[in-house]
Design a protein around this motif. Sequence first.
Motif, PDB file in Angstrom:
ATOM      1  N   ARG A 118      -2.337  12.236  -3.154  1.00 31.84           N
ATOM      2  CA  ARG A 118      -3.133  11.325  -2.323  1.00 31.84           C
ATOM      3  C   ARG A 118      -2.304  10.875  -1.139  1.00 31.84           C
ATOM      4  O   ARG A 118      -1.166  10.444  -1.295  1.00 31.84           O
ATOM      5  CB  ARG A 118      -3.587  10.122  -3.133  1.00 31.84           C
ATOM      6  CG  ARG A 118      -4.365  10.498  -4.367  1.00 31.84           C
ATOM      7  CD  ARG A 118      -4.640   9.288  -5.236  1.00 31.84           C
ATOM      8  NE  ARG A 118      -5.790   8.543  -4.750  1.00 31.84           N
ATOM      9  CZ  ARG A 118      -7.046   8.892  -5.019  1.00 31.84           C
ATOM     10  NH1 ARG A 118      -7.294   9.963  -5.731  1.00 31.84           N
ATOM     11  NH2 ARG A 118      -8.034   8.173  -4.557  1.00 31.84           N
TER      12      ARG A 118
ATOM     13  N   ASP B  32      -2.537   8.283   2.040  1.00 35.53           N
ATOM     14  CA  ASP B  32      -3.276   7.151   2.566  1.00 35.53           C
ATOM     15  C   ASP B  32      -4.512   6.873   1.705  1.00 35.53           C
ATOM     16  O   ASP B  32      -5.581   6.558   2.213  1.00 35.53           O
ATOM     17  CB  ASP B  32      -3.673   7.422   4.032  1.00 35.53           C
ATOM     18  CG  ASP B  32      -3.938   6.122   4.783  1.00 35.53           C
ATOM     19  OD1 ASP B  32      -3.467   5.075   4.308  1.00 35.53           O
ATOM     20  OD2 ASP B  32      -4.609   6.170   5.819  1.00 35.53           O
ATOM     21  N   GLY B  33      -4.356   7.068   0.408  1.00 34.57           N
ATOM     22  CA  GLY B  33      -5.428   6.726  -0.528  1.00 34.57           C
ATOM     23  C   GLY B  33      -6.455   7.819  -0.798  1.00 34.57           C
ATOM     24  O   GLY B  33      -7.252   7.702  -1.711  1.00 34.57           O
ATOM     25  N   ARG B  34      -6.427   8.898  -0.012  1.00 34.46           N
ATOM     26  CA  ARG B  34      -7.426   9.953  -0.210  1.00 34.46           C
ATOM     27  C   ARG B  34      -6.768  11.215  -0.752  1.00 34.46           C
ATOM     28  O   ARG B  34      -5.688  11.579  -0.314  1.00 34.46           O
ATOM     29  CB  ARG B  34      -8.121  10.286   1.115  1.00 34.46           C
ATOM     30  CG  ARG B  34      -9.147   9.257   1.569  1.00 34.46           C
ATOM     31  CD  ARG B  34      -9.858   9.727   2.825  1.00 34.46           C
ATOM     32  NE  ARG B  34      -8.910  10.018   3.900  1.00 34.46           N
ATOM     33  CZ  ARG B  34      -8.425   9.085   4.713  1.00 34.46           C
ATOM     34  NH1 ARG B  34      -8.792   7.827   4.584  1.00 34.46           N
ATOM     35  NH2 ARG B  34      -7.575   9.407   5.656  1.00 34.46           N
TER      36      ARG B  34
ATOM     37  N   PRO C 171       0.851  -1.193   0.000  1.00 35.20           N
ATOM     38  CA  PRO C 171       0.000   0.000   0.000  1.00 35.20           C
ATOM     39  C   PRO C 171       0.884   1.239   0.000  1.00 35.20           C
ATOM     40  O   PRO C 171       1.956   1.237   0.608  1.00 35.20           O
ATOM     41  CB  PRO C 171      -0.762  -0.122   1.323  1.00 35.20           C
ATOM     42  CG  PRO C 171       0.145  -0.922   2.197  1.00 35.20           C
ATOM     43  CD  PRO C 171       0.927  -1.835   1.308  1.00 35.20           C
TER      44      PRO C 171
END
Lengths: 371, 289
Positions: free
Chosen positions: A62, A64-66, A2
């Motif tokens: 982005r 942490d994915g946001r 990730p």
Amino acid sequence: MPSDLACQDVSKRFGRFLAVDGVSFSVPGGSFFSILGPSGCGKTTLMRMIAGFEDPSGGDIRIDGRSVVDTPPNRRNVKMVFQHLALFPMMNVGENIAYGLRCRGMGREEIRRRVAAVLDRIGLPGVAEKQVHQLSGGQKQRIAIARCMVLEPDVLLLDEPLGALDLKLRERMKIELKLLQHQFNTTFLYITHDQSEALVMSDRVAVMNHGRFEQIGTPQDLYHAPATAFVAGFVGDTNRWDAAVVRTEGDRIAFATTSGDAMLGRWAEPSRHPAVGDRIAVFVRPEAIEVRRGAAGTVDGGEVNRLSGTVESILFNGAASRLLVRTAAGHIVEADLPQSGAAAGIAQGETVEVAWPAERARCFLAGAAAP
Amino acid sequence: MKTRDADRLALILLLTPFVMWIGLLIVLPHAGVVLLSLREKVAPRMFEYGLGNYIAFLKEPIYLNTLMRTAVMSLLVTALALLVAFPVAFYIAKVARARSRAALLLLCLVPLWVSDLVRAFGWIVLLRETGIVSSALQALGLAAGPVELLYNDATVVVGLVYTVVLFMIVPLVSTLDGMDDSLIEAGFNLGGSRLTVLRRIVVPYAMPGIVSGSIIVFMLTAGSYLTPVLLGGKTSMWFTEQIYDQFITRFNWESGAAFGVSLLVFTSLVVWIGLRLTGQQLATTVARR
């Protein structure tokens, strides 16, 4: 893996000046990622956009994915260690570290416990009551990191934090930073113009120039397989000569340097192809060059470049000592000083032969100037 | 040996004007005033030394009340000047570009090119019954008849704030100027809101400037004469008017001197309390390291 931080085609324009030009990268969680580039290359602007102090003119960031492009800086879970640390002078060490926790509205007792815990982790227990100016440079450094780490950020940004330290301390802090990163297991994004800092500490390094990434790779990749002339010249010590292509044969290049030496090299820029007569830049690392006493001995194979010359000077620096050899054509060749074997004890003014395999002479199209 | 003598000579030459200025213009006159205040008139041209003038001052409530009133109004003026000056100083030191910074500071200085007196008359032209503001209000139908805006406390306070605000702006700009922008950014980065950053980082950092500006402004206000008299009229009850009265109207120099010394002692006391409350020291605010 990730990714904690990803940039997609991020640009920043100041008036007519394009400071950051379409940069994309992603940093795997828990890794140490460095952005290496000369001053003015846009690396600080890029970092300020990630922290939220500048708005990108284009692209997406982005964490942490946001996407955080519309998130104000105080709501982003990236913390930053500033170039001059920016420890608050009117607060003591404990208050400095507690600041972020207090902003989150945490209880007094909980704050006290966490501050003590983070001070333990950075190896400075019991300094909470000290004033910032009572600490040494290295201690301040660690406090600045602790002040961020106590907030458990997704990404820690470090903006050349070692720049203000003296050399000896800087060497020590390099190792210490790497250890801290392992200990906290947080993603570090480190910005520097010092290639040795980037190479020593990073898992991956992006080399930045004129607002663009020239290459992203492991320190070994950058050192042993630079993708562009800029990277070859910027990362590690190297000899650089200007030359013109005489003949090409696959990735073998025969070229003549500007002062007329004929040599062989390897084409190192897969995206472009050389033609006869093209101007190229040739890079050879000092450790690739073998120095022998006296005139040329027997030649083993045709894949080796040999030049004879005289020792111009010896730059002694322990294991990293160098020899400057002036060749017959007037080039200066920088080579590692042989400290054992037949060539040990070479003196200034001696006639020597320098040789290196064609494989180790990397050729790029000229144009990008070396720093 | 030669160079040491030369050094000493240079030191003496450099120090002489300063020592003379302090000695002749500040220490000597004040010593004179203190001596004068201790003289009591026992008969025509007969004087004795004693505390009679001070006792008379303390015994008369109107004098003490005037002094208190002056102090409270001066504190109010100081607080208002700080409120007005802080955003201005922050803008000049931190927001404005380097190029416009000097111009903005110069703009703040412009009012000082005009004399105190003329500026006070400027206010009178604006605020008197037949003045511009009053006429405008009538023309707009907001007031039925002429409005007298002079001769009240609010006008005196506004006039004083206007006169002294620059002396608050300059020390604030110079302390805020020395503040590294990254301190503010770090404040946001670590999760602080605008209010938190202002309260916990900017204001504490600017504290030496706030305190030194406040001392200057408070002293200037408490010792001012022209603005309270012209804008407040007879009702302004400023303590300096009492001093003026004693010296000029009543020709009671001894009593006037005692009033003057009392004002100095009292305002110094207020400043001292202020320093204690803010935890600052005179040495660290006025003469910063």
